[in-house]
Motif scaffolding. Sequence first.
Motif, PDB file in Angstrom:
ATOM      1  N   GLU A 546     -63.382 -41.153  -1.819  1.00  0.00           N
ATOM      2  CA  GLU A 546     -64.577 -40.333  -1.639  1.00  0.00           C
ATOM      3  C   GLU A 546     -64.931 -39.597  -2.928  1.00  0.00           C
ATOM      4  O   GLU A 546     -66.088 -39.596  -3.363  1.00  0.00           O
ATOM      5  N   ARG A 547     -63.941 -38.967  -3.571  1.00  0.00           N
ATOM      6  CA  ARG A 547     -64.190 -38.236  -4.818  1.00  0.00           C
ATOM      7  C   ARG A 547     -64.480 -39.200  -5.965  1.00  0.00           C
ATOM      8  O   ARG A 547     -65.291 -38.910  -6.843  1.00  0.00           O
ATOM      9  N   GLY A 548     -63.845 -40.376  -5.943  1.00  0.00           N
ATOM     10  CA  GLY A 548     -64.024 -41.339  -7.029  1.00  0.00           C
ATOM     11  C   GLY A 548     -65.349 -42.074  -6.994  1.00  0.00           C
ATOM     12  O   GLY A 548     -65.693 -42.765  -7.959  1.00  0.00           O
ATOM     13  N   THR A 549     -66.111 -41.924  -5.896  1.00  0.00           N
ATOM     14  CA  THR A 549     -67.429 -42.583  -5.791  1.00  0.00           C
ATOM     15  C   THR A 549     -68.539 -41.570  -5.523  1.00  0.00           C
ATOM     16  O   THR A 549     -69.648 -41.951  -5.149  1.00  0.00           O
ATOM     17  N   ALA A 550     -68.254 -40.285  -5.706  1.00  0.00           N
ATOM     18  CA  ALA A 550     -69.219 -39.232  -5.364  1.00  0.00           C
ATOM     19  C   ALA A 550     -70.519 -39.359  -6.148  1.00  0.00           C
ATOM     20  O   ALA A 550     -71.580 -38.909  -5.685  1.00  0.00           O
ATOM     21  N   ASP A 551     -70.460 -39.984  -7.312  1.00  0.00           N
ATOM     22  CA  ASP A 551     -71.664 -40.104  -8.140  1.00  0.00           C
ATOM     23  C   ASP A 551     -72.546 -41.290  -7.751  1.00  0.00           C
ATOM     24  O   ASP A 551     -73.638 -41.446  -8.294  1.00  0.00           O
ATOM     25  N   LEU A 552     -72.097 -42.110  -6.833  1.00  0.00           N
ATOM     26  CA  LEU A 552     -72.870 -43.288  -6.411  1.00  0.00           C
ATOM     27  C   LEU A 552     -73.661 -42.928  -5.158  1.00  0.00           C
ATOM     28  O   LEU A 552     -73.110 -42.810  -4.063  1.00  0.00           O
ATOM     29  N   SER A 553     -74.961 -42.744  -5.317  1.00  0.00           N
ATOM     30  CA  SER A 553     -75.784 -42.170  -4.243  1.00  0.00           C
ATOM     31  C   SER A 553     -75.909 -43.057  -3.014  1.00  0.00           C
ATOM     32  O   SER A 553     -76.175 -42.565  -1.915  1.00  0.00           O
ATOM     33  N   ASN A 554     -75.748 -44.361  -3.162  1.00  0.00           N
ATOM     34  CA  ASN A 554     -75.934 -45.254  -2.009  1.00  0.00           C
ATOM     35  C   ASN A 554     -74.610 -45.739  -1.421  1.00  0.00           C
ATOM     36  O   ASN A 554     -74.553 -46.765  -0.748  1.00  0.00           O
ATOM     37  N   VAL A 555     -73.534 -45.006  -1.673  1.00  0.00           N
ATOM     38  CA  VAL A 555     -72.217 -45.372  -1.157  1.00  0.00           C
ATOM     39  C   VAL A 555     -71.783 -44.340  -0.122  1.00  0.00           C
ATOM     40  O   VAL A 555     -71.827 -43.135  -0.371  1.00  0.00           O
ATOM     41  N   ALA A 556     -71.368 -44.838   1.048  1.00  0.00           N
ATOM     42  CA  ALA A 556     -70.850 -43.975   2.105  1.00  0.00           C
ATOM     43  C   ALA A 556     -69.409 -44.381   2.389  1.00  0.00           C
ATOM     44  O   ALA A 556     -69.129 -45.553   2.639  1.00  0.00           O
ATOM     45  N   VAL A 557     -68.485 -43.439   2.335  1.00  0.00           N
ATOM     46  CA  VAL A 557     -67.070 -43.706   2.568  1.00  0.00           C
ATOM     47  C   VAL A 557     -66.723 -43.277   3.983  1.00  0.00           C
ATOM     48  O   VAL A 557     -66.974 -42.127   4.371  1.00  0.00           O
ATOM     49  N   VAL A 558     -66.150 -44.191   4.770  1.00  0.00           N
ATOM     50  CA  VAL A 558     -65.865 -43.917   6.179  1.00  0.00           C
ATOM     51  C   VAL A 558     -64.465 -44.420   6.540  1.00  0.00           C
ATOM     52  O   VAL A 558     -63.977 -45.387   5.956  1.00  0.00           O
ATOM     53  N   PRO A 559     -63.817 -43.794   7.518  1.00  0.00           N
ATOM     54  CA  PRO A 559     -62.513 -44.290   7.987  1.00  0.00           C
ATOM     55  C   PRO A 559     -62.693 -45.622   8.717  1.00  0.00           C
ATOM     56  O   PRO A 559     -63.694 -45.837   9.401  1.00  0.00           O
ATOM     57  N   SER A 560     -61.713 -46.494   8.606  1.00  0.00           N
ATOM     58  CA  SER A 560     -61.818 -47.803   9.256  1.00  0.00           C
ATOM     59  C   SER A 560     -61.539 -47.739  10.749  1.00  0.00           C
ATOM     60  O   SER A 560     -61.888 -48.660  11.489  1.00  0.00           O
ATOM     61  N   GLY A 561     -60.884 -46.670  11.216  1.00  0.00           N
ATOM     62  CA  GLY A 561     -60.528 -46.588  12.621  1.00  0.00           C
ATOM     63  C   GLY A 561     -59.396 -47.558  12.954  1.00  0.00           C
ATOM     64  O   GLY A 561     -58.768 -48.139  12.071  1.00  0.00           O
ATOM     65  N   GLU A 562     -59.149 -47.765  14.243  1.00  0.00           N
ATOM     66  CA  GLU A 562     -58.047 -48.639  14.656  1.00  0.00           C
ATOM     67  C   GLU A 562     -58.501 -50.069  14.900  1.00  0.00           C
ATOM     68  O   GLU A 562     -57.718 -50.895  15.378  1.00  0.00           O
ATOM     69  N   PHE A 563     -59.764 -50.397  14.524  1.00  0.00           N
ATOM     70  CA  PHE A 563     -60.287 -51.728  14.831  1.00  0.00           C
ATOM     71  C   PHE A 563     -60.631 -52.532  13.585  1.00  0.00           C
ATOM     72  O   PHE A 563     -61.307 -53.547  13.654  1.00  0.00           O
ATOM     73  N   MET A 564     -60.174 -52.059  12.429  1.00  0.00           N
ATOM     74  CA  MET A 564     -60.318 -52.803  11.183  1.00  0.00           C
ATOM     75  C   MET A 564     -59.019 -52.674  10.400  1.00  0.00           C
ATOM     76  O   MET A 564     -58.566 -51.562  10.121  1.00  0.00           O
ATOM     77  N   ILE A 565     -58.432 -53.807  10.050  1.00  0.00           N
ATOM     78  CA  ILE A 565     -57.179 -53.826   9.273  1.00  0.00           C
ATOM     79  C   ILE A 565     -56.230 -52.760   9.793  1.00  0.00           C
ATOM     80  O   ILE A 565     -55.913 -51.777   9.116  1.00  0.00           O
ATOM     81  N   SER A 566     -55.771 -52.958  11.016  1.00  0.00           N
ATOM     82  CA  SER A 566     -54.892 -52.001  11.671  1.00  0.00           C
ATOM     83  C   SER A 566     -53.722 -52.737  12.312  1.00  0.00           C
ATOM     84  O   SER A 566     -53.686 -53.973  12.345  1.00  0.00           O
ATOM     85  N   THR A 567     -52.808 -51.984  12.865  1.00  0.00           N
ATOM     86  CA  THR A 567     -51.689 -52.595  13.589  1.00  0.00           C
ATOM     87  C   THR A 567     -52.197 -53.414  14.763  1.00  0.00           C
ATOM     88  O   THR A 567     -51.633 -54.452  15.115  1.00  0.00           O
ATOM     89  N   LEU A 568     -53.273 -52.966  15.372  1.00  0.00           N
ATOM     90  CA  LEU A 568     -53.857 -53.663  16.521  1.00  0.00           C
ATOM     91  C   LEU A 568     -54.495 -54.987  16.125  1.00  0.00           C
ATOM     92  O   LEU A 568     -54.341 -55.999  16.814  1.00  0.00           O
ATOM     93  N   THR A 569     -55.219 -55.011  15.004  1.00  0.00           N
ATOM     94  CA  THR A 569     -56.022 -56.190  14.666  1.00  0.00           C
ATOM     95  C   THR A 569     -55.404 -57.088  13.602  1.00  0.00           C
ATOM     96  O   THR A 569     -55.704 -58.274  13.536  1.00  0.00           O
ATOM     97  N   PHE A 570     -54.537 -56.527  12.732  1.00  0.00           N
ATOM     98  CA  PHE A 570     -54.030 -57.299  11.590  1.00  0.00           C
ATOM     99  C   PHE A 570     -52.706 -56.681  11.150  1.00  0.00           C
ATOM    100  O   PHE A 570     -52.587 -56.158  10.041  1.00  0.00           O
ATOM    101  N   SER A 571     -51.716 -56.726  12.019  1.00  0.00           N
ATOM    102  CA  SER A 571     -50.447 -56.045  11.751  1.00  0.00           C
ATOM    103  C   SER A 571     -49.739 -56.607  10.527  1.00  0.00           C
ATOM    104  O   SER A 571     -48.992 -55.893   9.843  1.00  0.00           O
ATOM    105  N   GLU A 572     -49.973 -57.897  10.225  1.00  0.00           N
ATOM    106  CA  GLU A 572     -49.303 -58.527   9.087  1.00  0.00           C
ATOM    107  C   GLU A 572     -49.684 -57.885   7.755  1.00  0.00           C
ATOM    108  O   GLU A 572     -48.939 -57.993   6.770  1.00  0.00           O
ATOM    109  N   TYR A 573     -50.827 -57.220   7.716  1.00  0.00           N
ATOM    110  CA  TYR A 573     -51.287 -56.597   6.473  1.00  0.00           C
ATOM    111  C   TYR A 573     -50.276 -55.580   5.949  1.00  0.00           C
ATOM    112  O   TYR A 573     -50.145 -55.402   4.729  1.00  0.00           O
ATOM    113  N   PHE A 574     -49.549 -54.948   6.868  1.00  0.00           N
ATOM    114  CA  PHE A 574     -48.634 -53.879   6.474  1.00  0.00           C
ATOM    115  C   PHE A 574     -47.216 -54.397   6.223  1.00  0.00           C
ATOM    116  O   PHE A 574     -46.292 -53.614   6.045  1.00  0.00           O
TER     117      PHE A 574
END
Length: 684
Positions: A546-574
């Motif tokens: 969030e701090r590293g992209t604060a100067d980019l006006s058209n960028v929104a940083v959001v949490p992925s939640g538990e339904f994107m790259i998570s233990t539920l959907t893609f446990s192998e990633y970890f």
Amino acid sequence: MDTSTSEKSDLLYELNAAPDLRTFCRALQKGIAYHTVVIVGSERVSGCEDFTEEVAAEICKLGTKISLHDKGKSSYIAAIRNGERVFEQLEREKLVALDFKQEEMRITAVSRCEGLSAPKNELWSWIEIDGNRYTADVGISFWVWDNWRNGIVAYATFDTSKTMKVNESGVAYNFAAEYFRRTHPEVPFITYTKPIFWLDPKEDKSDSEIIQQYKCRRLEELNRELGEGNVYHQFIAEALDADWFPLHQYLDTTEGILEITTPSKAYCSTNGVRKLYDYIGTYVTIASGHRSTTDQPSDTVRKLFTCGGCATFGTGARDRGTIASCLQRILNGKHLPILVENYGFFLWNTNAFVELVAILENLPYHDGDIIVQEVTLTTLIDADVDLSKLSRRPHDYGELFWDGDHLTEAGYALIAEKLFESSCFQERINFALGSNSMSRASSKETNKKHIADLQTDRSSLDYGMSKEQLERLREFQKGLRDFYGSVGGKATKPVVGSIAMNGNPFTLGHRYLIEEAAKQVDLLMVFVVQEDKSAFSFADRFALVERGTADLSNVAVVPSGEFMISTLTFSEYFNKQELQDRAVDVSLDVTLFAREITPHLNISVRFAGSEPFDRVTAQYNRELSVVLPKYGIRFEELPRMETGGEPISASRVRKLLEEGNFEEIRKLVPDVTYEYLQGKFLKN
């Protein structure tokens, strides 16, 4: 085993919605105690890199003993009843046959590999259950018989020499229809089985049918030699000069016949609905995402939608020869003000259940409109109108088939004629036009008899999640919509892109990827992996991005939640380091993103950095590149930023941290990350 009707009904949908071999087997394991399963491995029963020993083990959990991993060209048959193996045999260059009787039902099957010469009146591999014969394609085919309902509840083929994805689901059409009936009981709905090409040898077959019976095997050979996209071209090229070819009576040019027999290009829009690319040809016209119907009148009060696969589309027919166009002319002749629309699609090599449900639920119908859908012949779910036996000889309808599966215009006209004459069709027409007392309530009662065994509120598209997880998914979607509403209105129709990243920690490579992606869109959504299973906490990783992209006006940083790259959907990633030599299944994560996340943010493109080192992430990128375009979402893999001739990576930064080499770290990370690392690791 005491299993409720609701649980068994859920399993029907889970089996028919399964996108791949692993998911199918895991679903089947839940109900193996009350099913009879016949497995036929035909020719190359293994070979794709995703068909690992772990996947083969999922098949063995059904009750088999032989692992099919890396068996190559073989003949294989297994039969499991109530979780107990009753037959299993695998041979190289040798025929395998099964003859099994279960109470009143008899099952016979034959498996051959391509090194054997099959009799001229037989296909390579087949299974016959209760007198109905089905072909077994290259790979592994499953027939699932429910001992409780006394009928086939699933039939699926997986070409495991190429992919673990479902290649054909023989009863998916039926369960898609039942699902729609259950969720839309007020809609006038008709199902029918089309005439089928009888494979049993009979003396009264026409010359064309006898030759086509042999040609079925030739089509399979061409499919193996040339791949799916070239089969019809080669088949037509061989048949054009043959006297037996039935399409000669409609067209006599190579170009014309190729046009009506070549599958039209399709895509899946962001809401998961299949559409065809618009096309104006000599004999085929596609507009607004579906095939055009001829002879449509201007003064109509109701619509009739024909839905299904390639037969509904009318492959092998000119626009005027499709079922929809033939029905339209019949209705016109009876002065019935109903407009017919053709929503047939090529569903081969797709998850037909999921595709059909999406198509049905998004038809532009209104109260009183009618839906007519083709289904397959099955012992469990009866069609409203069974036309399967119309093609049994003797008959004087002419040639109904041109390749052993697809019909001629005479076949499509016969379907339209018999559909219209059926009492079921007449009832729906009378209801649609209000010419009897049939009300919306009585329409619900009519549909109830079709779904007595399928009463459940659980959606078939539940991705294997619990009720609580699905509720959290809906809450997450609402949060995405609210967030998009607060940031997405800065352009009239903003082009929205997305990136998912862990940022463990945030590097100049991450910053470069975001900058390059942001140049191509009006709004870039950067999802930061929320699961706390990384070297750096989610709170710290999110703050750095969030701090590293604060100067980019058209960028929104959001949490992925538990339904994107998570233990539920893609446990192998970890656990990537231990899985670098393994094939991983990332389909759930990618499918959830395409179907359940992008529509709420209007995302039309997803970006990712190229991955030269991490094989798990590389597999993930490949899956994104294959799946997302099917849903109308562009995938773009951007080259990684390099320094010193080597791509910048977070793992490289973590290694330098272990060495305490902050001088080199300074070259790889932005100021915000460098300051954070200094404060965290150099406090003393």
